[in-house]
Design a protein around this motif. Structure first.
Motif, PDB file in Angstrom:
ATOM      1  N   ARG A   1      30.954  42.423  44.521  1.00  0.00           N
ATOM      2  CA  ARG A   1      31.880  43.557  44.605  1.00  0.00           C
ATOM      3  C   ARG A   1      31.936  44.105  46.025  1.00  0.00           C
ATOM      4  O   ARG A   1      33.010  44.444  46.517  1.00  0.00           O
TER       5      ARG A   1
ATOM      6  N   LEU B   1      40.042  41.988  42.121  1.00  0.00           N
ATOM      7  CA  LEU B   1      38.708  41.475  42.421  1.00  0.00           C
ATOM      8  C   LEU B   1      38.386  40.286  41.531  1.00  0.00           C
ATOM      9  O   LEU B   1      37.916  39.243  41.998  1.00  0.00           O
TER      10      LEU B   1
ATOM     11  N   SER C   1      35.471  43.968  47.618  1.00  0.00           N
ATOM     12  CA  SER C   1      36.157  45.255  47.787  1.00  0.00           C
ATOM     13  C   SER C   1      36.353  45.588  49.258  1.00  0.00           C
ATOM     14  O   SER C   1      37.402  46.132  49.645  1.00  0.00           O
TER      15      SER C   1
ATOM     16  N   ASN D   1      33.773  46.585  38.834  1.00  0.00           N
ATOM     17  CA  ASN D   1      33.484  45.150  38.940  1.00  0.00           C
ATOM     18  C   ASN D   1      34.500  44.307  38.190  1.00  0.00           C
ATOM     19  O   ASN D   1      34.592  43.100  38.407  1.00  0.00           O
TER      20      ASN D   1
END
Length: 522
Positions: A174, A197, A178, A192
């Motif tokens: 993450r 993502l 991110s 998450n």
């Protein structure tokens, strides 16, 4: 993957190709001076010498046995391993234009439509346009503008880590995902399971595991005519690659288009954060100069994510392994941080020059981890000769980064994790040992995001050293659990998930981590 059945289906074509290869060898005396390497077998070449996982291990043995250049071939396709920094510098940098091309594998480039990703783009106008865009946004002068994002992402990572330390791998994913989505698209990941993502992680996993299985070479790469088989034939043994490619192609295209359309739509309504994409879309000196601008931009932006996530996971995983195996290193680093930074704040980029031991840990992690041990292959555009050895046009060139970072002359006891090797040495030796000159690649295919990765990883590791105690896990009886790393990824040297004990090193460190949440919401 390259299956036995599909290979035998094209054995006749391979036999013809091999006959042509050996006729060329006979017709061109220069080919008799190919670099040395393992002895091939008729027709198949060195296919028995290659393996899908940890190819860098036999490649290291070849380097020790045969020297700075090693030659193999599969059905006449030359593979050349460059095993020293000196030769890599001469070929991939000084003779860069001849070694800057990329192989166009049918499966990944055509059927899965990845040919426009920076890692696969042929050397030419398109690759040069992409590099210019990356340099404009990620050159050294621009890196400080991303420091606040790196700091916020690092602090969020620390908060997530202390909340659920057993999920460290997910937190690293993450963090890397991110941060890159934020820098590249101005997009903030909320969980998450965030849509973009997850999409990006799935696409990267397909690239580095599924498509790259069996060494990344599929039957259709050796026999391109297989790409034209009718749909009814896809059920035959070894022919399922077309069904897989259709699924993977859609995944790749959604990954490229989704976040880019998010940026454009956000800019239309005036609600967006400054990012790599938005700054270039706003810069008319860039956006109005090329008809292909938006096409180049969206594929270049997409490539940044793919380049960062697995590199970050690899480096952080090895960082944890090194600290578990070397508790004295963690203790020395914490003593230095306490002396320089104190106990009232977390480290920041202004501290870097005052933390030489921590910086040495970072350097040693890059060297020891060697995230992409064989780099990604280059392709030779024209015949060449180096030191009396013939390098045929069309050969694939692998920079053997694993061998370079394990050079015993440059790095004594190279398998040991030893940050001191970067301390108290003269400037020339320090320059020679600098892992950044190796692990990010060479020449015109040098990783364009290396400055971003260098800064973000340094802050992440330094913040972990400052606030956490990291040690080997113990079982219910208090016995230390030993875990030799296992590597299944064929491209990146990512160890499979392992257990690790991660705890705040003190109540004060825990308080500092928690305070970052207050500052983030203030």
């Amino acid at each position: 993957m390259t299956t036995t059945s599909s290979l035998f289906a094209g054995l006749g074509c391979l036999l013809v190709a091999s006959i042509i290869y050996f006729r060329k060898l006979k017709a061109n005396p220069a080919r008799a001076y190919l670099p040395p390497g393992p002895k091939p077998v008729p027709v198949l070449g060195n296919i028995r010498d290659l393996r899908a996982k940890e190819l860098w291990i036999p490649a290291m043995d070849w380097a020790k046995q045969y020297g700075s250049l090693v030659y193999l071939h599969i059905f006449g396709q030359g593979l050349i391993f460059v095993n020293t920094r000196e030769v890599a510098h001469e070929l991939l940098e000084r003779r860069g234009p001849n070694y800057a091309d990329k192989p166009q594998f049918t499966m990944v480039c055509d059927l899965c439509n990845c040919k426009n990703m920076v890692a696969f783009t042929p050397y030419g106008d398109q690759s040069k346009r992409q590099r210019r865009l990356m340099h404009k946004a990620f050159g050294i002068p621009r890196v400080p503008s991303y420091h606040p994002l790196m700091q916020n992402s690092t602090h969020l990572f620390l908060r997530n880590l202390i909340a659920s330390p057993l999920d460290y791998r997910a937190h690293v994913r993450r963090y890397a995902g991110s941060l890159t989505l934020n820098i590249v698209y101005g997009y903030e990941v909320q969980s998450n399971q965030d849509e973009y993502l997850v999409m990006a992680e799935d696409a990267v996993d397909v690239l580095s595991n599924e498509i790259a299985s069996a060494g990344g070479v599929w039957a259709v790469d050796l026999l391109p005519w297989l790409a034209n088989i009718p749909k009814w034939a896809e059920g035959l043994p070894g022919m399922s690659f077309k069904r897989k490619a259709r699924v993977w192609k859609k995944l790749m295209e959604d990954w490229v288009d989704g976040p880019f359309e998010y940026v454009k739509n956000s800019m239309k309504i005036g609600s967006y954060k400054s990012s790599f994409c938005s700054s270039l879309l706003e810069d008319e000196s860039v956006s109005k100069t090329e008809d292909t601008f938006e096409f180049d931009l969206k594929w270049t932006a997409n490539s940044m994510f793919g380049a960062s996530i697995d590199t970050t996971i690899t480096a952080v995983s090895h960082f944890l392994i090194a600290l578990m195996d070397n508790p004295d290193v963690l203790k020395k680093a914490q003593e230095e941080i306490d002396r320089v930074v104190g106990n009232d704040r977390l480290p920041d980029f202004n501290d870097r020059k005052s933390l030489p031991y921590v910086d040495a840990i970072f350097d040693e992690t890059l060297r020891w981890a060697a995230p992409v041990p064989l780099s990604l292959p280059h392709k030779v555009s024209e015949d060449d000769v180096y030191n009396g050895k013939y390098i045929p046009k069309g050969s694939l060139i692998f920079a053997n980064i694993w061998a370079m970072t394990r050079d015993e002359q440059l790095y004594p006891d190279p398998n040991a994790f030893n940050p001191e090797r970067f301390l108290n040495i003269d400037s020339e030796l320090k320059k020679q040992r600098d892992p950044r000159n190796i692990v990010f690649g060479f020449g015109r295919r040098l990783c364009p995001g290396n400055n971003i990765v260098d800064s973000s990883l340094w802050l992440l590791m330094t913040s972990m050293l400052a606030t956490l105690d990291i040690s080997k896990p113990v079982d219910d009886q208090g016995k230390v659990i030993e875990q030799p790393p296992v590597f299944d990824n064929p491209i990146f040297r990512i160890p499979n998930t392992f257990k690790c004990s991660i705890k705040p090193r003190s109540e004060r460190a825990l308080a500092l981590i928690r305070q970052t949440d207050l500052r983030a919401t203030a």
